[in-house]
Design an enzyme around this catalytic site. Structure first.
Site, PDB file in Angstrom:
ATOM      1  N   GLY A   1      64.785  28.761  59.071  1.00  0.00           N
ATOM      2  CA  GLY A   1      63.401  28.571  59.501  1.00  0.00           C
ATOM      3  C   GLY A   1      63.140  29.015  60.927  1.00  0.00           C
ATOM      4  O   GLY A   1      61.995  29.095  61.345  1.00  0.00           O
TER       5      GLY A   1
ATOM      6  N   CYS B   1      48.232  36.865  34.407  1.00  0.00           N
ATOM      7  CA  CYS B   1      49.385  36.608  35.263  1.00  0.00           C
ATOM      8  C   CYS B   1      49.402  37.609  36.404  1.00  0.00           C
ATOM      9  O   CYS B   1      49.222  38.805  36.192  1.00  0.00           O
ATOM     10  CB  CYS B   1      50.688  36.786  34.477  1.00  0.00           C
ATOM     11  SG  CYS B   1      50.990  35.536  33.243  1.00  0.00           S
TER      12      CYS B   1
ATOM     13  N   CYS C   1      46.756  32.493  30.778  1.00  0.00           N
ATOM     14  CA  CYS C   1      46.729  33.955  30.932  1.00  0.00           C
ATOM     15  C   CYS C   1      46.081  34.579  29.699  1.00  0.00           C
ATOM     16  O   CYS C   1      46.462  34.287  28.559  1.00  0.00           O
ATOM     17  CB  CYS C   1      48.146  34.497  31.106  1.00  0.00           C
ATOM     18  SG  CYS C   1      48.215  36.306  31.100  1.00  0.00           S
TER      19      CYS C   1
ATOM     20  N   CYS D   1      48.972  36.995  27.927  1.00  0.00           N
ATOM     21  CA  CYS D   1      50.204  36.469  27.338  1.00  0.00           C
ATOM     22  C   CYS D   1      50.112  34.989  27.013  1.00  0.00           C
ATOM     23  O   CYS D   1      51.043  34.408  26.463  1.00  0.00           O
ATOM     24  CB  CYS D   1      51.401  36.745  28.239  1.00  0.00           C
ATOM     25  SG  CYS D   1      51.535  35.632  29.640  1.00  0.00           S
TER      26      CYS D   1
ATOM     27  N   CYS E   1      54.631  38.817  32.682  1.00  0.00           N
ATOM     28  CA  CYS E   1      53.607  38.852  31.631  1.00  0.00           C
ATOM     29  C   CYS E   1      54.038  39.825  30.517  1.00  0.00           C
ATOM     30  O   CYS E   1      53.930  39.515  29.333  1.00  0.00           O
ATOM     31  CB  CYS E   1      52.270  39.279  32.243  1.00  0.00           C
ATOM     32  SG  CYS E   1      50.836  38.960  31.187  1.00  0.00           S
TER      33      CYS E   1
END
Lengths: 278, 292
Positions: free
Chosen positions: B31, B265, B240, B243, B271
Site C-alpha cells: 500500500g 457484463c 446481463c 449471458c 461473458c
C-alpha cells in the site's frame, strides 16, 4: 521599567473555575528566542500559563507577537528556549522534544489554533459539518450519526443555524466562518487555545458578538488561552493577564486592568493613549 | 526492424531493474507509494504509461499477456497496449483470463477468480487518495507516514451528508493491512472485495505521477466506511442481457434514442465464456448463432 515575566506570579483571582487549584502551570515558556537571520523574531520570552487563565499578547505589527505564538504552538521551531506543557497522559513534557506523531496528536486534540483568517483554519471545500467533524474523525470517530450529532451541537454553541450544516464555509459570512473555525477547534475538548487576531478583519458589531461568544466559551469550558492581538479592547474583555511586546522583547507584563489603567513602560503608555475614544 | 531496434519489452534492462527495485519495495510495504523514475513511453500520459512500464519490467518471454480496458479486451486502449507488447516483446497474448500469466488492466478486476500464478497490473492516473482533500504533497506524505487518515473519512462524511449514502463508486479508498490508505485506481467499488486476500500479486503503476505500489498475495484490504454506513459493493436490478449473469459488473448500453437500453457484463471474456457454456440472457442469441 523593563520587566521580564519569568518570575511573574499569577494572580490568585486569575485562576477561574475549571481545573481548580493546580500546582503546576499548564504551559511554561522558558527563554524562547527565534531569529530570522540577523533579525530577531522574538527574544528571551518567558511566561507561565495556568489552567483556566487567558493571556493576552499585545504589540504593534512586527513586534514579534505572532512569531512568539507560532513558536509556542509548534508551527515554528524556535532557536532557543523550552516550551513545557502539562500533558494529560504523561505529565510535563518539552513540546519541542516530543516525537512528531505525539506533537501532532497534541495539536489536534488538547490544543486548538484559531487563525486570524478563517480560511487558513478551515477546509473550504467541504461542508461546515465535515469541518467540525474532521478532528473527531482524526482521533478515530467512525460513527456518522454521532459525528453529525456533535457537529450540530457545536454549531449551536457558536450560533450557526443547524440548517447550514451542509453548506460550505465559502457560503458563510466572515463572522460565521470565524465562529465555525472556533467550533471546529473546540470539538475535541482542548484545554489550551491559541488565537491569532481572532477578530481581525471583522466589522465592529460582528467583533463584539464574537468576543462575547469567545468569552462565554472560555468561561464555560474553563479553557486556557493565549490571544495575540493589536486590539486593546479585545484583551480588555478576554484576558486576565497581559504581555506587551515591542521589537521582539517583552516590555511589560501584569494584570490586564493594571497594565491598561496604569501603564509603566513608555511604549505601553503610547499604545494605551493611541486608542481612539469614541 | 523492431527486433534489432528495441530491447525485449521496449524498456532497456537498466530501467527494468530500477522498476523491479521499486516493485520489490512496494511488495515489502503493502500500500505504500514508492517513487520511481518513470520513463517517457511511446503513448500519451493517461493511456497507461505506468501500467505499461510495470508490465514491461515483469514480462518474461514465456509469459502470456492479457490487456483489458474497462473489462473489455477489444477497446482502443486494450488493443493498442496488447499490440505494443506483441511487437516489442513477442509474447503470447490472450483474451482468456485463466490463460494469462500477466494481466494489465484499466478500471476493472476480471470476474474470474485469479490464481497464484498470475500478476495483475493496474494503470493508475492519480495514486494519492488524499490528493483532492489535501493538495500539498508534503503534507499528504506526512499523513501517510504518521497514519493520520481522519481526512479520508471527511470525504465519506461529505458523501453521506450530500447524498444520504457513500456516493463514491470508483477509486473507493481502502486500508491495506491496517496501515496504508490506498487508492485502488479507478476500479468500481464493486471490485473492492476482490482486492482483499487475492492469490494473485497486484501491482499498481502511475506513470505521470511516478509512483508504484502493490498488494502482495493474501493481503488484507478493507474498504473504508462508517459503523452506521457500512461499505456496500453495490448491485444491479438487472441481469446481463447477453449471458444472464446476475453476479457480475454490468455496463449500461444505450440501444436507441427512445430510452432503450441493455445491461451487459463489462468483462467481455467472462461473458463470452458463459455464453459459450450455454447461458443466454434476455436479449442474447444462442452463442453459435451469434458467433457465426
Amino acid at each position: 521599567m523593563s520587566a521580564t515575566s519569568a518570575d511573574f506570579a499569577p494572580s490568585p483571582d486569575g485562576g477561574r473555575a475549571g481545573e481548580g487549584g493546580s500546582a503546576t502551570p499548564l504551559l511554561r515558556v522558558e527563554a524562547l528566542t527565534k531569529r530570522y537571520g540577523p533579525r530577531i523574531g522574538c527574544a528571551d520570552v518567558s511566561f507561565d500559563l495556568w489552567p483556566g487563565e487567558v493571556l493576552g499578547i499585545v504589540g504593534e505589527s512586527g513586534s514579534g507577537k505572532t512569531t512568539l505564538l507560532n513558536c509556542v504552538s509548534g508551527h515554528l521551531d524556535p532557536d532557543e528556549g523550552r516550551v513545557l506543557y502539562d500533558t494529560r497522559a504523561s505529565g510535563v513534557q518539552d513540546v519541542r522534544l516530543m516525537s512528531e506523531p505525539e506533537r501532532r496528536m497534541l495539536m489536534r486534540t488538547d490544543w486548538a489554533f484559531v487563525h486570524q483568517n478563517a480560511r487558513d483554519g478551515l477546509r473550504m471545500t467541504v461542508s461546515a459539518g465535515a469541518n467540525v467533524g474532521e478532528r473527531l474523525m482524526g482521533v478515530g470517530a467512525r460513527h456518522y450519526g454521532r459525528i453529525r450529532g456533535q457537529a450540530l451541537d457545536w454549531l449551536g454553541k457558536v450560533e450557526i443555524a443547524a440548517e447550514r450544516i451542509d453548506d460550505r464555509p465559502a457560503a458563510f459570512s466572515g463572522g460565521m466562518q470565524q465562529r465555525l473555525q472556533i467550533a471546529r477547534n473546540l470539538v475535541t475538548g482542548p484545554r489550551l487555545v491559541f488565537m491569532d487576531e481572532p477578530t481581525g478583519g471583522l466589522d465592529v458589531s460582528v467583533q463584539a458578538r464574537l468576543l462575547d461568544l469567545i468569552r462565554g466559551l472560555v468561561r464555560e469550558l474553563g479553557l486556557s488561552a493565549v490571544i495575540v492581538t493589536h486590539d486593546l479592547a479585545v484583551v480588555r474583555l478576554l484576558a486576565d493577564r497581559l504581555m506587551v511586546m515591542k521589537g521582539g522583547h517583552v516590555v511589560e507584563t501584569g494584570l490586564t486592568d493594571q497594565v491598561l489603567d496604569d501603564p509603566q513602560h513608555a511604549y505601553t503608555q503610547l499604545l494605551v493613549s493611541s486608542v481612539l475614544q469614541v | 526492424m523492431t527486433a534489432e531496434a528495441y530491447n525485449f519489452a521496449y524498456l532497456d534492462e537498466q530501467t527494468k531493474r530500477m522498476i523491479r527495485r521499486a516493485l520489490l519495495k512496494a511488495v515489502a510495504i503493502p500500500g505504500y507509494q514508492v517513487p520511481f523514475a518513470s520513463r517517457e513511453m511511446p503513448m500519451p500520459y493517461g493511456w497507461g504509461t505506468g501500467g505499461v512500464q510495470v508490465t514491461a519490467a515483469c514480462l518474461t518471454p514465456d509469459d502470456t499477456l492479457k490487456v483489458i480496458d474497462q473489462g473489455a479486451d477489444d477497446t482502443t486502449n486494450a488493443v493498442s497496449i496488447r499490440k505494443f507488447f506483441e511487437r516489442t516483446a513477442g509474447v503470447e497474448t490472450t483474451e482468456e483470463t485463466e490463460e494469462a500469466t500477466v494481466i494489465q488492466t484499466r478500471h476493472r478486476i476480471p470476474e474470474k477468480p485469479l490464481t497464484e500464478d498470475q500478476i495483475l497490473v493496474y494503470q493508475v492516473p492519480i495514486p494519492e487518495p488524499l490528493r483532492f482533500l489535501e493538495p500539498r504533497e508534503v503534507e499528504t506524505r506526512r499523513m501517510h507516514a504518521l497514519a493520520e487518515y481522519g481526512l479520508m473519512h471527511v470525504k465519506l462524511y461529505e458523501d453521506i451528508s450530500q447524498h444520504g449514502h457513500i456516493a463514491t463508486t470508483y477509486a473507493y479508498p481502502v486500508l491495506v493491512e491496517d496501515r496504508y490508505v490506498m487508492d485502488p485506481s479507478p476500479i468500481p467499488k464493486f471490485d473492492n472485495p476482490k482486492l482483499s486476500n487475492s492469490p494473485a500479486l497486484q501491482l499498481f503503476g502511475a506513470g505521470r505521477e511516478q509512483r508504484i505500489y502493490a498488494i502482495p498475495p493474501y493481503t488484507q484490504v478493507v474498504s473504508l466506511d462508517f459503523e452506521d454506513h457500512p461499505f456496500d459493493p453495490g448491485q444491479w436490478d438487472e441481469d446481463c442481457a447477453l449471458c444472464g449473469a446476475s453476479d457480475t459488473y454490468l455496463d449500461e448500453v444505450i440501444t436507441d434514442d427512445r430510452g432503450g437500453r441493455m445491461f451487459v457484463c463489462s468483462d467481455t471474456a467472462h461473458c463470452r465464456a458463459r455464453r459459450a457454456a450455454g447461458h443466454v440472457g434476455a436479449m442474447g442469441a444462442p452463442y453459435e448463432e451469434a458467433e457465426a
